[in-house]
Design a protein around this motif. Structure first.
Motif, PDB file in Angstrom:
ATOM      1  N   LEU A   1       3.504  -8.143  -1.210  1.00  0.00           N
ATOM      2  CA  LEU A   1       3.580  -8.437   0.156  1.00  0.00           C
ATOM      3  C   LEU A   1       2.872  -9.657   0.638  1.00  0.00           C
ATOM      4  O   LEU A   1       1.390  -9.576   0.733  1.00  0.00           O
ATOM      5  CB  LEU A   1       3.445  -7.287   1.112  1.00  0.00           C
ATOM      6  CG  LEU A   1       3.656  -7.456   2.373  1.00  0.00           C
ATOM      7  CD1 LEU A   1       5.489  -7.806   2.703  1.00  0.00           C
ATOM      8  CD2 LEU A   1       3.572  -6.243   3.409  1.00  0.00           C
ATOM      9  N   LEU A   2       3.268 -10.654   0.974  1.00  0.00           N
ATOM     10  CA  LEU A   2       2.400 -12.059   1.232  1.00  0.00           C
ATOM     11  C   LEU A   2       2.693 -12.335   2.688  1.00  0.00           C
ATOM     12  O   LEU A   2       3.614 -11.873   3.542  1.00  0.00           O
ATOM     13  CB  LEU A   2       2.999 -13.093   0.375  1.00  0.00           C
ATOM     14  CG  LEU A   2       3.082 -12.870  -0.878  1.00  0.00           C
ATOM     15  CD1 LEU A   2       3.510 -14.165  -1.668  1.00  0.00           C
ATOM     16  CD2 LEU A   2       1.922 -12.766  -1.669  1.00  0.00           C
ATOM     17  N   GLY A   3       1.773 -13.130   3.044  1.00  0.00           N
ATOM     18  CA  GLY A   3       2.117 -13.756   4.669  1.00  0.00           C
ATOM     19  C   GLY A   3       1.430 -12.916   5.577  1.00  0.00           C
ATOM     20  O   GLY A   3       0.610 -11.852   5.314  1.00  0.00           O
TER      21      GLY A   3
ATOM     22  N   HIS B   1      -1.644   1.056  -9.956  1.00  0.00           N
ATOM     23  CA  HIS B   1      -0.796   0.776  -8.627  1.00  0.00           C
ATOM     24  C   HIS B   1      -1.375  -0.730  -8.166  1.00  0.00           C
ATOM     25  O   HIS B   1      -2.273  -0.518  -7.575  1.00  0.00           O
ATOM     26  CB  HIS B   1      -0.727   1.883  -7.853  1.00  0.00           C
ATOM     27  CG  HIS B   1      -0.122   3.019  -8.490  1.00  0.00           C
ATOM     28  ND1 HIS B   1      -1.088   3.991  -9.064  1.00  0.00           N
ATOM     29  CD2 HIS B   1       1.063   3.492  -8.643  1.00  0.00           C
ATOM     30  CE1 HIS B   1      -0.308   5.090  -9.191  1.00  0.00           C
ATOM     31  NE2 HIS B   1       1.056   4.786  -9.076  1.00  0.00           N
ATOM     32  N   TYR B   2      -0.697  -1.767  -8.269  1.00  0.00           N
ATOM     33  CA  TYR B   2      -0.942  -3.067  -7.905  1.00  0.00           C
ATOM     34  C   TYR B   2      -0.368  -3.314  -6.433  1.00  0.00           C
ATOM     35  O   TYR B   2       0.721  -2.981  -6.298  1.00  0.00           O
ATOM     36  CB  TYR B   2      -0.770  -4.266  -8.610  1.00  0.00           C
ATOM     37  CG  TYR B   2      -1.385  -4.055 -10.108  1.00  0.00           C
ATOM     38  CD1 TYR B   2      -2.719  -4.749 -10.326  1.00  0.00           C
ATOM     39  CD2 TYR B   2      -1.107  -3.234 -11.482  1.00  0.00           C
ATOM     40  CE1 TYR B   2      -3.491  -4.506 -11.579  1.00  0.00           C
ATOM     41  CE2 TYR B   2      -1.458  -3.287 -12.516  1.00  0.00           C
ATOM     42  CZ  TYR B   2      -2.907  -4.009 -12.684  1.00  0.00           C
ATOM     43  OH  TYR B   2      -3.430  -3.967 -13.787  1.00  0.00           O
ATOM     44  N   TYR B   3      -1.179  -3.911  -5.409  1.00  0.00           N
ATOM     45  CA  TYR B   3      -0.661  -4.484  -4.375  1.00  0.00           C
ATOM     46  C   TYR B   3      -1.068  -5.793  -4.076  1.00  0.00           C
ATOM     47  O   TYR B   3      -2.221  -6.235  -3.926  1.00  0.00           O
ATOM     48  CB  TYR B   3      -1.239  -3.473  -3.191  1.00  0.00           C
ATOM     49  CG  TYR B   3      -0.708  -4.008  -1.810  1.00  0.00           C
ATOM     50  CD1 TYR B   3       0.633  -3.820  -1.607  1.00  0.00           C
ATOM     51  CD2 TYR B   3      -1.607  -4.544  -0.807  1.00  0.00           C
ATOM     52  CE1 TYR B   3       0.975  -4.303  -0.207  1.00  0.00           C
ATOM     53  CE2 TYR B   3      -1.247  -4.847   0.357  1.00  0.00           C
ATOM     54  CZ  TYR B   3       0.135  -4.707   0.668  1.00  0.00           C
ATOM     55  OH  TYR B   3       0.765  -5.314   2.041  1.00  0.00           O
ATOM     56  N   TRP B   4      -0.066  -6.677  -4.410  1.00  0.00           N
ATOM     57  CA  TRP B   4      -0.374  -8.136  -4.602  1.00  0.00           C
ATOM     58  C   TRP B   4      -0.250  -8.820  -3.058  1.00  0.00           C
ATOM     59  O   TRP B   4       0.833  -8.609  -2.530  1.00  0.00           O
ATOM     60  CB  TRP B   4       0.426  -8.889  -5.432  1.00  0.00           C
ATOM     61  CG  TRP B   4       0.209  -8.207  -6.975  1.00  0.00           C
ATOM     62  CD1 TRP B   4       0.845  -7.406  -7.603  1.00  0.00           C
ATOM     63  CD2 TRP B   4      -0.824  -8.720  -7.764  1.00  0.00           C
ATOM     64  NE1 TRP B   4       0.394  -7.073  -8.845  1.00  0.00           N
ATOM     65  CE2 TRP B   4      -0.718  -8.073  -9.110  1.00  0.00           C
ATOM     66  CE3 TRP B   4      -1.909  -9.378  -7.629  1.00  0.00           C
ATOM     67  CZ2 TRP B   4      -1.511  -8.036 -10.198  1.00  0.00           C
ATOM     68  CZ3 TRP B   4      -2.713  -9.686  -8.800  1.00  0.00           C
ATOM     69  CH2 TRP B   4      -2.535  -8.891 -10.047  1.00  0.00           C
ATOM     70  N   THR B   5      -1.319  -9.490  -2.739  1.00  0.00           N
ATOM     71  CA  THR B   5      -1.317 -10.276  -1.506  1.00  0.00           C
ATOM     72  C   THR B   5      -1.668 -11.690  -1.838  1.00  0.00           C
ATOM     73  O   THR B   5      -1.760 -12.236  -2.895  1.00  0.00           O
ATOM     74  CB  THR B   5      -2.114  -9.872  -0.494  1.00  0.00           C
ATOM     75  OG1 THR B   5      -3.448  -9.931  -1.258  1.00  0.00           O
ATOM     76  CG2 THR B   5      -2.133  -8.173  -0.219  1.00  0.00           C
ATOM     77  N   ASP B   6      -1.682 -12.572  -0.737  1.00  0.00           N
ATOM     78  CA  ASP B   6      -1.913 -14.116  -0.837  1.00  0.00           C
ATOM     79  C   ASP B   6      -3.179 -14.352  -1.531  1.00  0.00           C
ATOM     80  O   ASP B   6      -3.539 -15.196  -2.653  1.00  0.00           O
ATOM     81  CB  ASP B   6      -1.996 -14.742   0.531  1.00  0.00           C
ATOM     82  CG  ASP B   6      -0.738 -14.728   1.187  1.00  0.00           C
ATOM     83  OD1 ASP B   6       0.117 -15.508   1.104  1.00  0.00           O
ATOM     84  OD2 ASP B   6      -0.409 -13.587   1.886  1.00  0.00           O
TER      85      ASP B   6
END
Length: 358
Positions: A109-111, A138-143
């Protein structure tokens, strides 16, 4: 008297000479005009040929991308990787052997939304984590951690990643890199897990060996696969091809939807699948209309919230193309035949008109 006869003879010869000269001059004049016309046509043809070559040189990237796109659309209904129908709810959750696919789950989830995501998305992600709490990561990828990951492992792509106009393109591209590097499963944020995926992981593990790879994604409409739900082993060659071609496909294709799906979206990976048939033995497409995750719908494994955050106005143009693989292969075939026939008749007509004018 003799003088008059000689004068008449001279005038007659002179008139014949003039007629011959006039005829010769007309013939030469016509020949010169014909030569000039032919030279003019030759020059025009050479100019058009040079412009054509220049066009190919300047737009070769677009041409390659569109050729790949057309190849996927035309060939997928007739020749594509193995489509499998699986009874997903009756698969055994107990492992039967070695786990070849990493038990790692990825969400991106970006932005601005990454700072305050919609509660429905948070609930969807939490449902998947709770059902798969035994997964190793469990990865949570951001900017922030996304660009840090790229700088550490794929620094050559950082500039391209930051050049994308939309966060959707960034998220699409990032998922290919994290799956290539870590393997495991990627899920869109709007997929609410209804059942455990352990049985599906075990099913795929049983179809692979240590020297091989396996990749599974859901069939998409009208052709190709969806990139919202993918399972893969680490370093799958398919993802290597995808990430190597992302810079080539980073182009503006006029329509917003077309730009997204071709540059980084589902068509981007589908094109690479069609171009690398040698990998088909390691690629599975989950078949069945009940498993497709487009729009708000329930599948055996997920409840798709259907946020459609990246769909644009031109989305309907693509979704209305009559290419439903299950029910409209005949319509698709007829459409292609009609299109090719139209092009053939059009150019033959122009060629005949050109001959008549010449």
């Amino acid at each position: 008297m003799e003088y008059d006869n000689e004068k008449a003879t001279f005038l007659s010869d002179n008139n014949s000479t003039k007629k011959y000269r006039n005829g010769f001059e007309r013939c030469v004049s016509n020949e010169l005009k014909r030569l000039k016309l032919n030279c003019g046509k030759t020059v025009i043809l050479r100019i058009f040929f040079c412009l054509f070559i220049l066009f190919i040189i300047l737009f070769r990237g677009y041409i390659l991308c569109l050729l790949g796109f057309l190849n996927c659309y035309i060939t997928w209904p007739f020749s594509s990787p193995l489509h499998v129908k699986i009874d997903l709810l009756n698969l055994s959750n107990e492992p039967k052997g070695r786990e070849y696919i990493p038990r790692r789950m990825h969400h991106i989830l970006l932005g601005p939304l990454s700072k305050a995501p919609p509660q429905s998305w948070v609930a969807a992600r939490n449902s998947c984590i709770e059902l798969h709490s035994k997964f190793e990561e469990h990865y949570y990828w951001t900017d922030e951690n996304g660009v840090e990951f790229l700088r550490k492992n794929y620094p050559w792509f950082v500039k391209t990643w930051q050049s994308y106009k939309t966060n959707v393109q960034k998220a699409d591209a990032l998922r290919y890199f994290v799956l290539h590097h870590y393997g495991g499963i990627f899920l869109d944020m709007d997929l609410y897990c209804l059942h455990k995926l352990d049985g599906l992981f075990n099913y795929l593990d049983n179809r692979v060996s240590p020297e091989e790879h396996i990749f599974l994604a859901v069939k998409a409409f009208p052709v190709g696969i969806s990139n919202g739900f993918m399972i893969t082993t680490r370093r799958h060659p398919l993802f290597q091809h995808v990430i190597e071609n992302l810079e080539l496909y980073n182009r503006n294709f006029l329509l917003p939807h077309a730009t997204i799906i071709i540059s980084t979206g589902p068509m981007c990976i589908s094109i690479q699948i069609q171009l690398h048939r040698s990998l088909w033995n390691s690629i599975l497409v989950l078949d069945g209309k009940e498993n497709m995750i487009g729009g708000k719908t329930n599948t055996p494994l997920f409840k798709h919230l259907g946020s459609g955050s990246w769909h644009q106005a031109d989305d309907m143009f693509f979704k209305n193309i009559p290419m439903n693989i299950q029910h409209q292969n005949q319509t698709f075939s007829i459409s292609i035949i009609v299109f090719i026939s139209f092009i053939f008749v059009f150019f033959i007509g122009r060629y005949r008109n050109f001959i008549k004018v010449s």
